[in-house]
Design a protein around this motif. Structure first.
Motif, PDB file in Angstrom:
ATOM      1  N   GLY A 151      19.362  24.870  22.626  1.00  0.00           N
ATOM      2  CA  GLY A 151      18.870  26.011  21.864  1.00  0.00           C
ATOM      3  C   GLY A 151      18.142  25.602  20.603  1.00  0.00           C
ATOM      4  O   GLY A 151      17.366  26.375  20.054  1.00  0.00           O
ATOM      5  N   PHE A 152      18.381  24.368  20.149  1.00  0.00           N
ATOM      6  CA  PHE A 152      17.813  23.918  18.878  1.00  0.00           C
ATOM      7  C   PHE A 152      16.503  23.163  19.064  1.00  0.00           C
ATOM      8  O   PHE A 152      15.542  23.386  18.330  1.00  0.00           O
ATOM      9  N   LEU A 153      16.459  22.254  20.031  1.00  0.00           N
ATOM     10  CA  LEU A 153      15.227  21.510  20.272  1.00  0.00           C
ATOM     11  C   LEU A 153      14.246  22.449  20.953  1.00  0.00           C
ATOM     12  O   LEU A 153      14.469  22.924  22.060  1.00  0.00           O
ATOM     13  N   LEU A 154      13.161  22.695  20.296  1.00  0.00           N
ATOM     14  CA  LEU A 154      12.287  23.805  20.657  1.00  0.00           C
ATOM     15  C   LEU A 154      11.537  23.569  21.954  1.00  0.00           C
ATOM     16  O   LEU A 154      11.135  22.454  22.275  1.00  0.00           O
ATOM     17  N   THR A 155      11.345  24.623  22.663  1.00  0.00           N
ATOM     18  CA  THR A 155      10.504  24.602  23.860  1.00  0.00           C
ATOM     19  C   THR A 155       9.532  25.775  23.767  1.00  0.00           C
ATOM     20  O   THR A 155       9.700  26.680  22.959  1.00  0.00           O
ATOM     21  N   ARG A 156       8.527  25.760  24.604  1.00  0.00           N
ATOM     22  CA  ARG A 156       7.581  26.872  24.645  1.00  0.00           C
ATOM     23  C   ARG A 156       7.365  27.262  26.098  1.00  0.00           C
ATOM     24  O   ARG A 156       7.620  26.482  27.018  1.00  0.00           O
ATOM     25  N   LEU A 157       6.891  28.462  26.278  1.00  0.00           N
ATOM     26  CA  LEU A 157       6.573  28.945  27.615  1.00  0.00           C
ATOM     27  C   LEU A 157       5.312  28.237  28.107  1.00  0.00           C
ATOM     28  O   LEU A 157       4.266  28.290  27.466  1.00  0.00           O
ATOM     29  N   VAL A 158       5.432  27.523  29.208  1.00  0.00           N
ATOM     30  CA  VAL A 158       4.287  26.822  29.792  1.00  0.00           C
ATOM     31  C   VAL A 158       3.670  27.720  30.856  1.00  0.00           C
ATOM     32  O   VAL A 158       4.312  28.059  31.852  1.00  0.00           O
ATOM     33  N   LEU A 159       2.436  28.130  30.624  1.00  0.00           N
ATOM     34  CA  LEU A 159       1.747  28.999  31.573  1.00  0.00           C
ATOM     35  C   LEU A 159       1.135  28.164  32.700  1.00  0.00           C
ATOM     36  O   LEU A 159       0.610  27.080  32.472  1.00  0.00           O
ATOM     37  N   GLY A 176       3.389  37.121  28.755  1.00  0.00           N
ATOM     38  CA  GLY A 176       4.486  36.407  29.395  1.00  0.00           C
ATOM     39  C   GLY A 176       5.765  36.415  28.581  1.00  0.00           C
ATOM     40  O   GLY A 176       6.863  36.428  29.137  1.00  0.00           O
ATOM     41  N   LYS A 177       5.639  36.424  27.245  1.00  0.00           N
ATOM     42  CA  LYS A 177       6.814  36.422  26.375  1.00  0.00           C
ATOM     43  C   LYS A 177       7.263  37.831  26.002  1.00  0.00           C
ATOM     44  O   LYS A 177       8.299  38.007  25.349  1.00  0.00           O
ATOM     45  N   GLY A 178       6.489  38.835  26.423  1.00  0.00           N
ATOM     46  CA  GLY A 178       6.856  40.205  26.093  1.00  0.00           C
ATOM     47  C   GLY A 178       6.658  40.544  24.629  1.00  0.00           C
ATOM     48  O   GLY A 178       7.388  41.370  24.070  1.00  0.00           O
ATOM     49  N   LEU A 179       5.667  39.912  23.984  1.00  0.00           N
ATOM     50  CA  LEU A 179       5.400  40.153  22.571  1.00  0.00           C
ATOM     51  C   LEU A 179       4.358  41.258  22.418  1.00  0.00           C
ATOM     52  O   LEU A 179       3.519  41.462  23.287  1.00  0.00           O
ATOM     53  N   ASP A 180       4.418  41.959  21.295  1.00  0.00           N
ATOM     54  CA  ASP A 180       3.391  42.963  21.042  1.00  0.00           C
ATOM     55  C   ASP A 180       2.309  42.374  20.136  1.00  0.00           C
ATOM     56  O   ASP A 180       2.439  41.276  19.596  1.00  0.00           O
ATOM     57  N   ASP A 181       1.236  43.131  19.968  1.00  0.00           N
ATOM     58  CA  ASP A 181       0.081  42.605  19.238  1.00  0.00           C
ATOM     59  C   ASP A 181       0.329  42.451  17.744  1.00  0.00           C
ATOM     60  O   ASP A 181      -0.482  41.837  17.042  1.00  0.00           O
ATOM     61  N   THR A 182       1.439  42.989  17.251  1.00  0.00           N
ATOM     62  CA  THR A 182       1.702  42.861  15.811  1.00  0.00           C
ATOM     63  C   THR A 182       1.947  41.405  15.418  1.00  0.00           C
ATOM     64  O   THR A 182       1.716  41.032  14.264  1.00  0.00           O
ATOM     65  N   THR A 183       2.415  40.606  16.368  1.00  0.00           N
ATOM     66  CA  THR A 183       2.693  39.204  16.045  1.00  0.00           C
ATOM     67  C   THR A 183       1.417  38.420  15.778  1.00  0.00           C
ATOM     68  O   THR A 183       1.463  37.362  15.151  1.00  0.00           O
ATOM     69  N   ARG A 184       0.282  38.927  16.272  1.00  0.00           N
ATOM     70  CA  ARG A 184      -0.972  38.214  16.052  1.00  0.00           C
ATOM     71  C   ARG A 184      -2.047  39.151  15.514  1.00  0.00           C
ATOM     72  O   ARG A 184      -3.232  39.001  15.799  1.00  0.00           O
ATOM     73  N   ALA A 185      -1.596  40.086  14.686  1.00  0.00           N
ATOM     74  CA  ALA A 185      -2.532  41.092  14.161  1.00  0.00           C
ATOM     75  C   ALA A 185      -3.633  40.447  13.322  1.00  0.00           C
ATOM     76  O   ALA A 185      -4.811  40.820  13.427  1.00  0.00           O
ATOM     77  N   ILE A 211      -0.106  30.754  14.107  1.00  0.00           N
ATOM     78  CA  ILE A 211       0.809  31.692  14.771  1.00  0.00           C
ATOM     79  C   ILE A 211       1.609  30.985  15.855  1.00  0.00           C
ATOM     80  O   ILE A 211       2.820  31.193  16.001  1.00  0.00           O
ATOM     81  N   CYS A 212       0.942  30.132  16.620  1.00  0.00           N
ATOM     82  CA  CYS A 212       1.637  29.417  17.694  1.00  0.00           C
ATOM     83  C   CYS A 212       2.708  28.481  17.136  1.00  0.00           C
ATOM     84  O   CYS A 212       3.789  28.331  17.721  1.00  0.00           O
ATOM     85  N   ARG A 213       2.407  27.840  16.021  1.00  0.00           N
ATOM     86  CA  ARG A 213       3.428  26.984  15.404  1.00  0.00           C
ATOM     87  C   ARG A 213       4.672  27.800  15.063  1.00  0.00           C
ATOM     88  O   ARG A 213       5.807  27.345  15.246  1.00  0.00           O
ATOM     89  N   ALA A 214       4.442  29.015  14.556  1.00  0.00           N
ATOM     90  CA  ALA A 214       5.582  29.867  14.215  1.00  0.00           C
ATOM     91  C   ALA A 214       6.300  30.363  15.467  1.00  0.00           C
ATOM     92  O   ALA A 214       7.528  30.385  15.530  1.00  0.00           O
ATOM     93  N   LEU A 215       5.535  30.752  16.493  1.00  0.00           N
ATOM     94  CA  LEU A 215       6.144  31.249  17.730  1.00  0.00           C
ATOM     95  C   LEU A 215       6.970  30.163  18.412  1.00  0.00           C
ATOM     96  O   LEU A 215       8.051  30.416  18.942  1.00  0.00           O
ATOM     97  N   TRP A 216       6.459  28.947  18.390  1.00  0.00           N
ATOM     98  CA  TRP A 216       7.146  27.857  19.071  1.00  0.00           C
ATOM     99  C   TRP A 216       8.238  27.243  18.215  1.00  0.00           C
ATOM    100  O   TRP A 216       8.851  26.260  18.600  1.00  0.00           O
ATOM    101  N   ALA A 217       8.450  27.803  17.033  1.00  0.00           N
ATOM    102  CA  ALA A 217       9.590  27.416  16.207  1.00  0.00           C
ATOM    103  C   ALA A 217      10.724  28.429  16.381  1.00  0.00           C
ATOM    104  O   ALA A 217      11.547  28.610  15.517  1.00  0.00           O
ATOM    105  N   GLU A 218      10.729  29.120  17.517  1.00  0.00           N
ATOM    106  CA  GLU A 218      11.803  30.061  17.817  1.00  0.00           C
ATOM    107  C   GLU A 218      12.981  29.309  18.431  1.00  0.00           C
ATOM    108  O   GLU A 218      12.818  28.513  19.353  1.00  0.00           O
TER     109      GLU A 218
END
Length: 1039
Positions: free
Chosen positions: A78-86, A441-450, A494-501
């Motif tokens: 849960g700590f070592l970060l991963t990202r959704l690979v399309l 794919g991640k179910g995010l809305d457009d506010t995250t990248r407004a 934004i991607c750096r922040a998203l992938w730091a989840e």
């Protein structure tokens, strides 16, 4: 000794032996024989009972190991970060946006989305080519040029003299700066995540869109030469008849890979063979290996850079007009030649592009000179992906986040802003397409990248407003290009922040498992009143039942609620069920439970030190200076030991305790002279572990250290055996011959290694390599093969003297009434401690071999301190307290730093894998690296049973339980440290220094805990079995 004080136990035993011998003499005179059948049966029953109890202890601590592993795994995942690979791919015929002008997309021959610039490309990776290696250095007093300065001038000179043909720029890598992760970024255009850091030496094929796949799908013939990591990432993509891969892990080999690449690349670029390939990838490793082996400040680095310079000059001479030549570093190197972190020296690589035709330019005359430092006009490594893709006419990989490099598209006159704006728009459009799919794919809305969407609309609006007008000014086109680049930069942020989840539930459940396991272990180690060997079976049985019930419950929940992650649920319920089961076991024996809190000053000292150390890891400055803090903790213990020794009634105990306490402090201070500074400690720290702060080789004078250890240290440790009269039997052969000979061979190994490094004997390098490998294998054979054979088959280190009545006798003589014999048993009082401590000396020899000369001195001091600690514990009557196991934990942690290590990836001495081997062999090579890295903790963990066995008579009851208590306490110390570093890493997961400080310390703590678990169970506890059986064979198993 007071008059009413009982005789020492060895005198009592000697009297019993004398009396028995006298009775036997009388019986024999009367024709009588003793009946021993019942005694033999009872003795055999005692041995069987011991073996069963020992096996149950092994199983119990293995259960603790499993819980630690499950908790660490759950938190780490849960700590070592991963990202959704399309899985999406870009296609040649489907550009991300309408193509400007009259150009028709869809043809790889002409260019998929944009007219291609080059037909072919030669891409050269010079592993660890740092940017400052490539720019000229003009020394000013008191500065002096270093070996890496001005050694590869061709790249800079070409960029200055021919700005339309070449450019040189800083090439900034995203951490972690390990080769495999850099190759992923250089081919996909994506950012690495923390999870990538652990896979540097276990690469798997890239499963997302990448430049190599795009070239392969376009029927381009790709040839690879050099580092075999490429084949793990891109299996089946290269021309098998032309490709030549080489092992990349042998960092002591500077030439094999480089010579192989050079041997095969020049025939390929000869005009007669250019029709056989479209893209050549050559990966040179010599510069990187020179850094790992010697550091950048060494003549070997000069030689490798000079070699690269000559190769690039030859390549340019043979290059044709339609081929692009790219030279780049995948990362840099730090002052010692290592990499993996995020320091400036590690992330600042170089990028150089060259074309025979005038294809490149600068948007400003001031840009004609390459940047003087890597802080000026840097480009990100992911920017190479869209740049190469467009130049070669390929689609930009779907997941790319990089931007086109301006110099490659601005034109020879530096004013082709139309082209720059076009490629910037294409790249931004592909990023926009990727972001749409990712958020879906991640179910995010457009506010995250407004903000990014607003920049996209602005850039597109500016482009549309031109309407394809040919009268557009340079300023307008430059503005549009900048607008699309601003969108790209914002999206990257934004991607750096998203992938730091982080997966917080997994992290919390991992912490819960570790915390519950720590409470269980603490109660077992410090909260039981009675023989642990007798109480463990009920705990283990209940734990096993709870494990099975928890696993079944987890499977049921995961099937009933399919939306829950099955692996997560099953691991958590299994671990919690297991701990719940053992809790019922504690309830069953609740009358044997006592408060685990200390009941003495020494106990509270141990708790205070452990808690203070754990709490301190919340501060980055504390973590950075951990080695100095451990130094003060150990010196404090030595001072307290001396003060406590003054209070002992027995004058001998008082003298021995004071002497060994003072010796312990002195040795700690001497060991502190060995330092390997981390970057954050500069300039307040001076490294002494290597020849200099910029070297990774030992100074010649340091060769005296392993020879000093070989000649002096066995004599010092032998005195501890002589002091208890245990220098008897096979231990004499071991100390006087085998151990000393092994240490001399180890010193000889490092002498030959230095001779090989320094090229003392030109032309004999291969012979030196072969000889030192044989020597290393011989040392391991002495330490482990001969050592374990001796340890397993030796009798206790005793000597029984028998004299007849009337003989001139020593003061130790004991005569029984009616007998004619006196018997003295030499070594009886320390039969257990001396027998087991032999195991510590064996592993000391093995660990010493894999340490550099300075590290051999540090490990030697640690070995000496361990034996002094035995005496301090004995003279102060502390064997039942947590002092011994906790101090051994502090000592192991302290000497981890003194053997040239830090809690950083770059301090791992990977080259140690090649000490006994010429090539990588699994699992032996990784095990040697572990032995080198955690040698101090391993040695101290092995010594734990000796803490409670030192100077204990053979017939003492409950010794096996005391060993289990000590091992449990030692593991408990590391479990507390691991839990603290884990919790702080999770809590500070948004901290600026997470990756540089807190995350590496958490990973170090986890690896140390698991290593100590394995060593304590299978080496220490397993060695205790051999030692107990040996003593029991002589003295029996019944009281």
């Amino acid at each position: 000794m007071d008059e009413d004080e009982p005789l020492p136990s060895y005198e009592g035993l000697a009297a019993a032996f004398a009396k028995a011998k006298a009775e036997k003499e009388r019986d024999e005179a009367q024709g009588l024989r003793a009946t021993t059948g019942n005694a033999a049966a009872a003795n055999k029953q005692g041995e069987v009972h011991f073996k069963a109890s020992h096996g149950i202890l092994i199983a119990f601590f293995s259960w603790i190991l499993a819980l630690h592993a499950l908790g660490i795994y759950l938190f780490t995942s849960g700590f070592l970060l991963t990202r959704l690979v399309l899985e999406h791919r870009s296609h040649c015929s489907v550009p991300p946006i309408d193509v400007a002008g009259s150009y028709t997309p869809g043809s790889p021959d002409a260019g998929c989305w944009h007219p291609k610039t080059f037909d072919k490309a030669i891409v050269i990776i010079v592993d660890a080519l740092r940017y400052d290696f490539t720019i000229p250095f003009h020394p000013t007093e008191p500065e002096k040029p270093r070996h890496f300065h001005n050694s590869i001038p061709f790249l800079y000179d070409t960029a200055v003299k021919h700005p339309n043909n070449a450019f040189l720029l800083p090439f900034i890598a995203d951490p972690p700066t390990t080769t495999l992760q850099r190759l992923k970024g250089l081919t996909t255009g994506t950012l690495p995540t923390f999870l990538d850091a652990g896979s540097n030496f276990a690469g798997t094929a890239i499963d997302e869109d990448n430049l190599i796949e795009q070239l392969h799908n376009a029927s381009k013939r790709i040839v690879h030469l050099g580092d075999d990591t490429w084949h793990a990432l891109f299996p089946g993509y290269f021309e098998s008849n032309l490709t030549h891969a080489y092992d990349s892990f042998n960092v002591w080999d500077l030439h094999t890979v480089d010579n192989g690449v050079t041997e095969h690349i020049f025939p390929l670029i000869h005009p007669s063979n250019t029709s056989q390939w479209d893209v050549i990838i050559g990966h040179y490793l010599g510069v990187d290996h020179a850094g790992h082996r010697y550091g950048p400040e060494h003549p070997a680095m000069t030689a490798k850079l000079n070699q690269m310079d000559d190769i690039f000059r030859r390549m340019v001479d043979q290059l044709d007009d339609d081929t692009l030549l790219v030279v780049m570093g995948d990362h840099g190197m730090d002052a010692k030649g290592d990499h993996g972190g995020e320091s400036d020296d590690e992330i600042q690589a170089a990028l150089w592009m060259y074309s025979k035709r005038d294809r490149f330019g600068r948007s400003s005359p001031s840009y004609n000179i390459p940047p003087a430092t890597a802080k000026e006009r840097p480009v990100s490594q992911i920017d190479l992906v869209p740049t190469l893709s467009i130049l070669l006419g390929m689609p930009i990989p779907f997941n790319n986040l990089g931007a086109p490099i301006e110099e490659a598209f601005i034109g020879p006159k530096g004013n082709d802003f139309q082209n720059l704006a076009t490629v910037s728009r294409l790249t931004a459009a592909q990023i926009h397409r990727y972001q749409q799919e990712y958020t879906r794919g991640k179910g995010l809305d457009d506010t995250t990248r407004a903000t990014a969407l607003s920049l996209w609309d602005t850039a597109n609006g500016a482009w549309t407003s031109l309407g394809g007008s040919k009268r557009s000014t340079h300023d307008q086109l430059h503005h549009i290009s900048s607008a699309f680049l601003a969108y790209q930069a914002e999206t990257l942020s934004i991607c750096r922040a998203l992938w730091a989840e982080f997966d917080v539930p997994r992290m919390l459940h991992g912490v819960q498992i570790l915390a519950l396991t720590l409470l269980t272990l603490g109660l077992y180690a410090r909260g039981l009143d009675g023989e642990r060997a007798e109480l463990t079976p009920i705990l283990l049985t209940r734990g096993i039942i709870g494990t099975l019930l928890g696993a079944g419950l987890g499977m049921g929940i995961s099937f009933a609620f399919s939306q829950l992650p099955r692996e997560h649920v099953v691991i958590y319920t299994t671990a919690v069920g297991s701990i719940a089961g053992i809790s019922t076991g504690f309830w069953h024996i609740r009358r044997r439970l006592v408060s685990p809190l200390p009941n003495s000053i020494w106990g509270w000292v141990c708790v205070t030190v452990t808690v203070a150390l754990s709490a301190g890891f919340a501060a980055n400055s504390f973590t950075i200076w951990e080695d100095e803090i451990l130094l003060h903790f150990l010196c404090t213990f030595g001072i307290l030991g001396a003060l406590s020794s003054f209070r002992q009634k027995n004058s001998i105990d008082r003298a021995l305790g004071c002497y060994h306490s003072i010796l312990f402090v002195v040795l700690t201070r001497i060991a502190s002279l060995s330092r390997l500074c981390r970057e954050e400690q500069m300039p307040y720290c001076v490294s002494t572990y290597y020849a200099s702060a910029n070297s990774s080789t030992s100074a010649t004078w340091q060769l005296a250290i392993p020879y000093t250890v070989a000649f002096l240290l066995p004599n010092f440790i032998r005195s501890y055996y002589k002091g208890t009269r245990n220098f008897q039997g096979s231990v004499v052969t071991w100390f006087d011959f085998a151990l000393r000979f092994g240490l001399l061979l180890s010193a000889a190994y490092w002498t030959l290694d230095t001779a090989d490094d320094g090229d003392w004997y030109p032309g004999y390098g291969e012979m030196l390599k072969t000889t030192k490998t044989i020597i290393a294998q011989l040392v391991f054979a002495i330490a482990l093969a001969f050592g374990y054979s001796t340890f397993a088959w030796s009798k206790p280190f005793l000597n029984i003297e028998t004299k007849t009545r009337g003989a001139t006798s020593s003061s130790d003589q004991v005569v029984a009434d009616g007998g004619t014999s006196s018997i003295t048993i030499l070594g009886y009082a320390n039969v257990h401690g001396s027998r087991y401590a032999f195991l510590v000396t064996m592993w000391f020899l093995a660990i010493t071999l894999v340490q550099k000369p300075m590290g051999a001195g540090a490990i030697g001091i640690a070995w000496w301190q361990i034996f002094s600690l035995f005496e301090i514990i004995d003279t102060n009557k502390l064997s039942d307290t947590p002092v011994g196991p906790v101090v051994l934990g502090l000592l192991g942690s302290f000497h981890f730093f003194k053997t040239g290590h830090q809690a950083t990836l770059s301090s791992i001495q990977w080259e140690s894998a090649f000490i006994p081997l010429r090539t990588i062999k699994y699992p032996w090579s990784p095990l040697v690296v572990v032995l080198n890295t955690f040698g101090a903790q391993i040695l101290c963990a092995i010594a734990v049973p000796a803490i409670v066995l030192w100077k204990q008579p053979p017939k003492k009851k409950g010794l096996l339980g005391d060993v289990a208590k000590a091992i449990g306490t030692h593991i408990l110390f590391y479990a507390v440290i691991n839990l603290a570093t884990t919790m702080w890493a999770g809590h500070l997961r948004r901290h600026l220094m997470l990756y540089r400080i807190f995350s590496p310390r958490f990973m170090t703590g986890a690896l140390v805990l698991l290593t100590v678990d394995v060593v304590a169970i299978f080496i220490a506890l397993g060695g205790a079995r051999i030692s107990f059986l040996s003593v029991g064979e002589v003295f029996g198993w019944t009281g």
